[in-house]
Enzyme design. Structure first.
Site, PDB file in Angstrom:
ATOM      1  N   ARG A  37       0.696  -1.202  -0.332  1.00  0.00           N
ATOM      2  CA  ARG A  37      -0.367   0.011  -0.034  1.00  0.00           C
ATOM      3  C   ARG A  37       0.571   1.344   0.088  1.00  0.00           C
ATOM      4  NH1 ARG A  37      -5.118  -1.408   3.949  1.00  0.00           N
ATOM      5  NH2 ARG A  37      -6.189  -2.400   1.846  1.00  0.00           N
ATOM      6  N   LYS A  77     -17.378 -19.051   2.643  1.00  0.00           N
ATOM      7  CA  LYS A  77     -18.912 -18.288   2.750  1.00  0.00           C
ATOM      8  C   LYS A  77     -18.994 -17.726   1.523  1.00  0.00           C
ATOM      9  CE  LYS A  77     -18.470 -18.537   8.095  1.00  0.00           C
ATOM     10  NZ  LYS A  77     -18.899 -17.322   8.560  1.00  0.00           N
ATOM     11  N   GLY A 116      -8.492  -9.743   0.912  1.00  0.00           N
ATOM     12  CA  GLY A 116      -7.719 -10.229   1.652  1.00  0.00           C
ATOM     13  C   GLY A 116      -6.860 -11.263   1.046  1.00  0.00           C
ATOM     14  N   GLY A 161     -12.891  -5.686   1.388  1.00  0.00           N
ATOM     15  CA  GLY A 161     -13.342  -4.584   1.290  1.00  0.00           C
ATOM     16  C   GLY A 161     -14.450  -3.467  -0.139  1.00  0.00           C
TER      17      GLY A 161
HETATM   18  P1  AMP Z   1     -13.245 -15.026   2.586  1.00  0.00           P
HETATM   19  O1  AMP Z   1     -12.414 -14.453   3.657  1.00  0.00           O
HETATM   20  O2  AMP Z   1     -14.294 -15.697   2.659  1.00  0.00           O
HETATM   21  O3  AMP Z   1     -12.496 -14.950   1.208  1.00  0.00           O
HETATM   22  O4  AMP Z   1     -12.159 -16.669   3.171  1.00  0.00           O
HETATM   23  C1  AMP Z   1     -11.349 -17.418   3.299  1.00  0.00           C
HETATM   24  C2  AMP Z   1     -10.892 -18.507   3.861  1.00  0.00           C
HETATM   25  O5  AMP Z   1     -11.196 -19.485   2.979  1.00  0.00           O
HETATM   26  C3  AMP Z   1      -9.103 -18.369   3.902  1.00  0.00           C
HETATM   27  O6  AMP Z   1      -8.673 -17.969   4.750  1.00  0.00           O
HETATM   28  C4  AMP Z   1      -9.282 -20.125   3.250  1.00  0.00           C
HETATM   29  O7  AMP Z   1      -8.814 -21.040   4.052  1.00  0.00           O
HETATM   30  C5  AMP Z   1     -10.470 -20.625   3.704  1.00  0.00           C
HETATM   31  N1  AMP Z   1     -11.213 -21.833   3.230  1.00  0.00           N
HETATM   32  C6  AMP Z   1     -11.045 -21.754   1.911  1.00  0.00           C
HETATM   33  N2  AMP Z   1     -11.735 -23.452   2.147  1.00  0.00           N
HETATM   34  C7  AMP Z   1     -12.006 -23.642   2.336  1.00  0.00           C
HETATM   35  C8  AMP Z   1     -12.703 -25.199   2.773  1.00  0.00           C
HETATM   36  N3  AMP Z   1     -12.887 -25.526   1.973  1.00  0.00           N
HETATM   37  N4  AMP Z   1     -13.205 -24.904   3.650  1.00  0.00           N
HETATM   38  C9  AMP Z   1     -13.439 -24.298   4.735  1.00  0.00           C
HETATM   39  N5  AMP Z   1     -12.466 -22.738   4.681  1.00  0.00           N
HETATM   40  C10 AMP Z   1     -12.008 -22.967   3.285  1.00  0.00           C
END
Ligand code: AMP
Length: 405
Positions: free
Chosen positions: A46, A208, A364, A387
């Site tokens: 950044r 998610k 991120g 974000g």
């Molecule tokens: P997000 O912040 O929603 O982009 O999620 C990122 C996080 O999702 C990372 O820390 C990954 O470790 C996690 N992630 C990726 N694949 C999976 C999975 N199959 N099960 C659980 N967590 C996951």
């Protein structure tokens, strides 16, 4: 949109032609960089990316006043002081940088007024003042007294209507500009959303599906391929009647995932989910691992990465794409046994980028992933705003940008 684009261009041209000689120019940067336990910066991006904007000002004799936030302090919490990053800012900019431990009032104004042409000062964390995040207009007015001009280069905070990012612009009318980092961010995302060369592929991963709903919906009107990876896969699979064992799943969003699949079909977007996955008997780097069909994960096991067949299929799509957007890892890349899918996918994107495709990585965790795997130089653009990027991809207007136009 075209109207907005031309306004951006005009503002940028205006910035580049402005005579800043002896003028005080406030630059709202986003120096909210990650620090380790010894307050050492672990990612300089950044600061590095805002260097051009600052140079444009000081090379033309301007006095540069840097405003930024760091973390979410509760009042004046010194662990969030920007003084921790002062030396690094000096090193990166290659010029001495003064520091002022307040942002408003006589002391701040005197510190700024004592600057000579071409000098830089970093003000203390704007979030030490609770008024900042409330978008308080009086606080914004006091901040505005530090400058004759205002430049917003804080893309990572552009989705916040805070005093120093948005409200402050009320006091600068014709004297406010878009910084070069912010300009580059918008151009890069627009290169996917508005004028991307087809075929366009979006890879959406992460834990998610609920956090990416609006992004996915907005993208479906623009892309040709949608690769879904990471933890959100299992909500889709369960909705289709698959057995997902102990994999992460948002039951409330099963219906939504069916709607997304139908919408993709209707809009002619090919939606791909992994066919095979690497499973673990626990969420840990020491887990026993195995390969499984994504539809037949045994109880007691969870899907934690894309398997080799899936990666092969994803790679084929990537190798025929001319524009690639990647947001969210496709496996638990932080744990070595489940990092292969995310690493391989990143390498495929780099390979395709070398052949002329435009690639944008943002959010991120995917940014951390490409950095961890040492492939960030092979990506066309890495967004500095998690974000903010997501909200822009959702089609929302970002207040910090609207305020400049
Ligand atoms: P997000 O912040 O929603 O982009 O999620 C990122 C996080 O999702 C990372 O820390 C990954 O470790 C996690 N992630 C990726 N694949 C999976 C999975 N199959 N099960 C659980 N967590 C996951």
């Amino acid at each position: 949109m075209t109207k907005n684009k031309s306004i951006f261009k005009l503002i940028m041209e205006n910035f580049l032609q402005q005579n800043f000689k002896n003028k005080r120019v406030i630059v709202r940067v986003d120096f909210n960089v990650p620090l380790d336990n010894d307050f050492k910066i672990t990612d300089f991006t950044r600061i590095e990316f805002s260097k051009k904007t600052i140079e444009e000002i000081i090379n033309r004799g301007g006095k540069c006043v840097l405003l930024s936030h760091m973390g979410r302090p509760n009042g004046r919490e010194l662990k969030y002081s920007l003084s921790h990053i002062l030396n690094s800012v000096e090193e990166i900019l290659g010029v001495p940088v003064k520091f002022c431990n307040v942002c408003i009032g006589n002391e701040a104004i005197e510190a700024v007024d004592s600057l000579k042409e071409g000098e830089v000062i970093l003000m203390e964390n704007v979030r030490f003042y609770p008024e900042e995040t409330k978008g308080d207009i009086d606080f914004a007015r006091q901040l505005s007294k530090l400058g004759d001009y205002f430049v917003n280069d804080a893309f990572g905070s552009a989705h916040r209507a805070h005093s120093s990012t948005t409200i402050i612009t009320d006091f600068f009318k014709e004297r406010k500009f878009i910084g070069m980092l912010l300009d580059r961010e918008i151009k890069s995302i627009d290169r996917v959303l508005k004028n991307g060369k087809k075929p366009i592929t979006a890879i959406i991963g992460g834990a998610k599906v609920s956090s990416k709903i609006t992004v996915i919906e907005n993208l479906l009107d623009r892309i040709d391929y949608l690769i879904i990876g990471g933890g959100m896969v299992y909500t889709f699979i369960k909705a289709e009647g698959g057995e997902i064992g102990d994999s992460i799943c948002e039951d409330d969003f099963c219906e939504y995932s069916i709607k997304i699949s139908e919408l993709a079909k209707k809009k002619g977007v090919k939606l791909l989910l992994p066919e095979d996955v690497v499973i673990g008997n626990e969420f840990s780097g020491k887990a026993k691992i195995n390969l499984s069909s994504v539809y037949k994960i045994p109880p007691g096991w969870q899907g934690l990465d894309a398997g080799p067949d899936s990666i092969k299929t994803f790679a084929q799509i990537i190798q025929k794409s001319n524009t690639i957007l990647w947001n969210g890892p496709i496996g638990v890349f932080e744990l070595e046994p489940f990092s292969n899918g995310t690493r391989k996918l990143g390498e495929e994107i780099v390979k395709r980028t070398k052949k002329g495709a435009f690639s944008l990585v943002g959010g991120g965790d995917s940014v951390s992933a490409v950095k961890k795997f040492g492939i960030s130089n092979g990506i066309s653009y890495i967004s500095t705003g998690g974000g903010a990027m997501l909200e822009y991809l959702e089609g929302k207007k970002l207040p910090g940008i609207v305020a400049l136009t």
